[in-house]
Design an enzyme around this catalytic site. Structure first.
Site, PDB file in Angstrom:
ATOM      1  N   ALA A 132      10.736  -5.438  -3.925  1.00  0.00           N
ATOM      2  CA  ALA A 132      12.035  -6.039  -3.394  1.00  0.00           C
ATOM      3  C   ALA A 132      12.231  -7.321  -4.302  1.00  0.00           C
ATOM      4  CB  ALA A 132      11.726  -6.540  -1.949  1.00  0.00           C
ATOM      5  N   GLU A 173      -1.234   0.870   3.954  1.00  0.00           N
ATOM      6  CA  GLU A 173      -1.076   0.079   4.872  1.00  0.00           C
ATOM      7  C   GLU A 173      -0.609   1.211   6.024  1.00  0.00           C
ATOM      8  OE1 GLU A 173       1.254  -3.678   2.830  1.00  0.00           O
ATOM      9  OE2 GLU A 173       2.764  -1.935   3.680  1.00  0.00           O
TER      10      GLU A 173
HETATM   11  C1  LIG Z   1       7.585   1.896   2.728  1.00  0.00           C
HETATM   12  C2  LIG Z   1       7.956   0.900   1.805  1.00  0.00           C
HETATM   13  C3  LIG Z   1       7.176  -0.243   1.745  1.00  0.00           C
HETATM   14  C4  LIG Z   1       7.574  -1.129   0.667  1.00  0.00           C
HETATM   15  N1  LIG Z   1       7.071  -2.233   0.841  1.00  0.00           N
HETATM   16  C5  LIG Z   1       7.012  -3.491  -0.237  1.00  0.00           C
HETATM   17  C6  LIG Z   1       6.456  -4.416  -0.076  1.00  0.00           C
HETATM   18  O1  LIG Z   1       5.478  -4.572   0.816  1.00  0.00           O
HETATM   19  N2  LIG Z   1       7.038  -5.611  -1.026  1.00  0.00           N
HETATM   20  C7  LIG Z   1       7.951  -5.390  -1.796  1.00  0.00           C
HETATM   21  O2  LIG Z   1       8.260  -6.380  -2.747  1.00  0.00           O
HETATM   22  N3  LIG Z   1       8.519  -4.099  -1.893  1.00  0.00           N
HETATM   23  C8  LIG Z   1       8.261  -3.034  -1.083  1.00  0.00           C
HETATM   24  N4  LIG Z   1       8.853  -1.977  -1.156  1.00  0.00           N
HETATM   25  C9  LIG Z   1       9.697  -1.610  -2.154  1.00  0.00           C
HETATM   26  C10 LIG Z   1      11.090  -2.324  -1.885  1.00  0.00           C
HETATM   27  O3  LIG Z   1      11.464  -2.022  -0.364  1.00  0.00           O
HETATM   28  C11 LIG Z   1      12.183  -1.675  -2.848  1.00  0.00           C
HETATM   29  O4  LIG Z   1      11.946  -2.188  -4.278  1.00  0.00           O
HETATM   30  C12 LIG Z   1      13.525  -2.179  -2.466  1.00  0.00           C
HETATM   31  O5  LIG Z   1      14.040  -2.092  -1.353  1.00  0.00           O
HETATM   32  C13 LIG Z   1      14.679  -1.796  -3.715  1.00  0.00           C
HETATM   33  O6  LIG Z   1      15.804  -2.495  -3.530  1.00  0.00           O
HETATM   34  P1  LIG Z   1      17.014  -1.863  -4.011  1.00  0.00           P
HETATM   35  O7  LIG Z   1      18.341  -2.800  -3.654  1.00  0.00           O
HETATM   36  O8  LIG Z   1      16.865  -1.396  -5.269  1.00  0.00           O
HETATM   37  O9  LIG Z   1      17.144  -0.562  -3.081  1.00  0.00           O
HETATM   38  P2  LIG Z   1      17.052  -0.367  -1.311  1.00  0.00           P
HETATM   39  O10 LIG Z   1      16.524  -1.503  -0.890  1.00  0.00           O
HETATM   40  O11 LIG Z   1      16.232   1.161  -1.059  1.00  0.00           O
HETATM   41  O12 LIG Z   1      18.591   0.038  -1.274  1.00  0.00           O
HETATM   42  C14 LIG Z   1      19.541   1.024  -1.365  1.00  0.00           C
HETATM   43  C15 LIG Z   1      20.554   1.096  -0.643  1.00  0.00           C
HETATM   44  O13 LIG Z   1      21.440   1.947  -1.146  1.00  0.00           O
HETATM   45  C16 LIG Z   1      22.186   2.945  -0.214  1.00  0.00           C
HETATM   46  N5  LIG Z   1      22.548   4.114  -0.712  1.00  0.00           N
HETATM   47  C17 LIG Z   1      21.652   4.972  -1.442  1.00  0.00           C
HETATM   48  N6  LIG Z   1      22.353   6.137  -1.987  1.00  0.00           N
HETATM   49  C18 LIG Z   1      23.807   5.606  -1.424  1.00  0.00           C
HETATM   50  C19 LIG Z   1      25.034   6.560  -1.741  1.00  0.00           C
HETATM   51  N7  LIG Z   1      24.996   7.465  -2.418  1.00  0.00           N
HETATM   52  N8  LIG Z   1      25.981   6.123  -1.065  1.00  0.00           N
HETATM   53  C20 LIG Z   1      25.906   4.796  -0.387  1.00  0.00           C
HETATM   54  N9  LIG Z   1      25.090   3.973  -0.252  1.00  0.00           N
HETATM   55  C21 LIG Z   1      23.711   4.530  -0.596  1.00  0.00           C
HETATM   56  C22 LIG Z   1      20.923   2.895   0.934  1.00  0.00           C
HETATM   57  O14 LIG Z   1      21.306   3.268   2.248  1.00  0.00           O
HETATM   58  C23 LIG Z   1      20.171   1.405   0.768  1.00  0.00           C
HETATM   59  O15 LIG Z   1      20.771   0.627   1.708  1.00  0.00           O
HETATM   60  C24 LIG Z   1       8.548  -1.062  -0.045  1.00  0.00           C
HETATM   61  C25 LIG Z   1       9.189   0.421  -0.117  1.00  0.00           C
HETATM   62  C26 LIG Z   1       9.029   1.274   0.963  1.00  0.00           C
HETATM   63  C27 LIG Z   1       9.723   2.506   0.931  1.00  0.00           C
END
Ligand SMILES: Cc1cc2nc3c(=O)[nH]c(=O)nc-3n(C[C@H](O)[C@H](O)[C@H](O)COP(=O)(O)OP(=O)(O)OC[C@H]3O[C@@H](n4cnc5c(N)ncnc54)[C@H](O)[C@@H]3O)c2cc1C
Length: 443
Positions: A321, A176
């Site tokens: 996600a 992308e």
């Molecule tokens: C550039 C990019 C593009 C992507 N494109 C896609 C896509 O097209 N389709 C798809 O399905 N997935 C996509 N993904 C993957 C998807 O975004 C992740 O799989 C998803 O966000 C994971 O969710 P999560 O809740 O595990 O973590 P995250 O969404 O990363 O959330 C983690 C949260 O924890 C918080 N946090 C972390 N450490 C601490 C701490 N020590 N103290 C307090 N808070 C903390 C952060 O601030 C954040 O808000 C993409 C990822 C990236 C980086």
């Protein structure tokens, strides 16, 4: 319901991380006999799938982020704390933050992941990755400054270096990014300079594996490669990066001179595993049991990108996600059911499919058993992303921006922030203050 630390009042559930996993858990715990505390180091939820559009001046940061307090406003049993979690005391059932100590009966860790440099963390400064808003605005700055500096550069070799962009890693983010930079150079910027022709920019996508978008069907990978090439992206496969520096990348024997490197390869989970002293995989993901709880700690769950969970096929679930969301909903349901004295079956992922876009009107979609490419897939991609964005205003502004960009090729958010003038390429001593994607706020 089992209580780890008896106290009067409702069961305390602490959720660390308001990303896709944490938020879906918090919402699904609404109305239950729980007092939910959501802790995040940022005051906003970030829609990471569209970060690359911020990095390439298509959208502005506020279009893809939404205040966590605003999202959870209507969830009366939920409170939000802006704090960075530093550790977990699993003996005392407390979370230690940089603000205070928060007790819990149940803990859900949804702290996500960062990019990884395969043991070469020193590459982070010259080849930033894309995970946070700050990363996206930093990349936008680097990309736009490269064109600005090329415009006034008199040395031809240096000008070529400035007009060469290397993206490392051809997963969805790399594909992308490469497609969007190509369109930025060939369309949005094409007529804006007098001494350079931005259409001459060289965009190289380097991948160690044999194909782009390796998580997709081979036919779709092949389509994506051809679509990138038609946008003018050079796709280099089966080639690993062996060194990165401020003037380019080394690929074994080959050298590509470039002032702008973008890292889209490798993932490192947040330190949740370290906090717990739990078993992790090589990328630091906590190996959880089939109920997503940490072995030896039945009241602690790890979900999303921070967790290692196997799917029905025995392979690890991808860091996407939908996995994080389903896991958040599952843990919430498990807690609700247990509160009612019932048990739940182990977690199972229902794969809704995958989408990735190449430029502004082509995409690949692997969804409901269908394999789609081209404009139809792009419409699906657009609708899905707008649907999953949080906030009516964000949906409307993103839809309008895309419609506008589609018709005009414009990129309205071409703002260089963080420095005055055309300084700020890595390694030249003129980088923005506090630079370094990991140095700023390592996960
Ligand atoms: C550039 C990019 C593009 C992507 N494109 C896609 C896509 O097209 N389709 C798809 O399905 N997935 C996509 N993904 C993957 C998807 O975004 C992740 O799989 C998803 O966000 C994971 O969710 P999560 O809740 O595990 O973590 P995250 O969404 O990363 O959330 C983690 C949260 O924890 C918080 N946090 C972390 N450490 C601490 C701490 N020590 N103290 C307090 N808070 C903390 C952060 O601030 C954040 O808000 C993409 C990822 C990236 C980086």
């Amino acid at each position: 319901m089992p209580r780890s630390n008896e106290h009067p009042g409702p069961v305390r559930v602490v959720i660390v991380g308001a990303g896709f996993g944490g938020l879906s858990a918090a919402k699904a715990l609404a109305g239950g006999p729980f007092q939910v505390t959501v802790i995040d180091r940022h005051n906003y939820h970030l829609f990471q799938p569209l970060l690359y559009q911020v990095a390439t001046a298509g959208l502005s940061p506020a279009d893809i982020a939404y205040p966590i307090r605003g999202i959870l406003r209507g969830y009366k049993n939920c409170s939000v704390q802006l704090a960075k979690v530093l550790s977990v005391d699993a003996e005392r059932n407390t979370v230690v933050t940089d603000r205070c100590t928060v007790p819990y009966d149940y803990l859900i860790l949804a702290t996500g992941a960062r990019h990884a440099y395969f043991g070469h963390e020193e590459w982070a400064e010259v080849a930033p990755g894309l995970k946070k808003i700050d990363d996206a605005t930093e990349l936008r700055r680097r990309i736009l400054i490269a064109f600005e500096r090329a415009e006034t550069e008199t040395d031809e070799t240096e000008r070529q270096r400035l007009l060469t962009f290397v993206v490392v890693g051809a997963g969805a983010t790399g594909v992308e990014m490469a497609g969007a930079i190509a369109e930025l150079a060939r369309k949005a910027l094409a007529a804006d300079f007098r001494n350079i022709d931005p259409r001459d920019a060289r965009i190289v996508l380097v991948e160690a594996g044999p194909r782009v978008l390796s998580a997709f069907d081979e036919r779709l990978s092949d389509y994506a490669r051809r679509a990138l090439e038609s946008l003018g992206v050079e796709v280099v496969l089966n080639t690993a990066v062996t060194a990165c520096d401020a003037a380019g990348v080394t690929l074994g024997e080959e050298r590509i001179e470039s002032r702008t490197l973008i890292w889209a390869a490798g993932v490192r989970a947040s330190p949740a595993g370290k906090w717990l002293g739990a078993e992790t995989d090589r990328a630091g993901r906590v190996i959880v049991d089939t109920y997503l709880s940490v072995p030896g700690h039945p009241n602690i769950f790890v979900i999303g990108d921070a967790a290692h969970v196997k799917g029905d096929n025995g392979r690890m679930l991808p860091g996407v996600a939908t996995v994080a969301k389903q896991q958040g909903e599952y843990v919430a349901k498990l807690l609700q059911q247990r509160a009612a004295g019932r048990e739940v079956a182990p977690f199972r992922y229902r794969d809704p499919g995958s989408l990735a876009t190449i430029g502004r009107k082509r995409a690949v979609a692997q969804i409901f058993g269908l394999r789609l490419t081209g404009f139809v897939a792009w419409v699906l991609w657009s609708v899905a992303h707008i649907y999953f964005l949080i906030g009516f205003r964000n949906r409307l502004t993103v839809a309008l921006s895309w419609a506008w960009n589609y018709v005009t090729f414009e990129r309205g958010t071409r703002l260089i922030t963080g420095v005055d003038g055309a300084g700020g390429q890595p390694g030249d001593g003129m980088s923005a203050v506090g630079e370094g994607p990991d140095g700023r706020e390592a996960a």
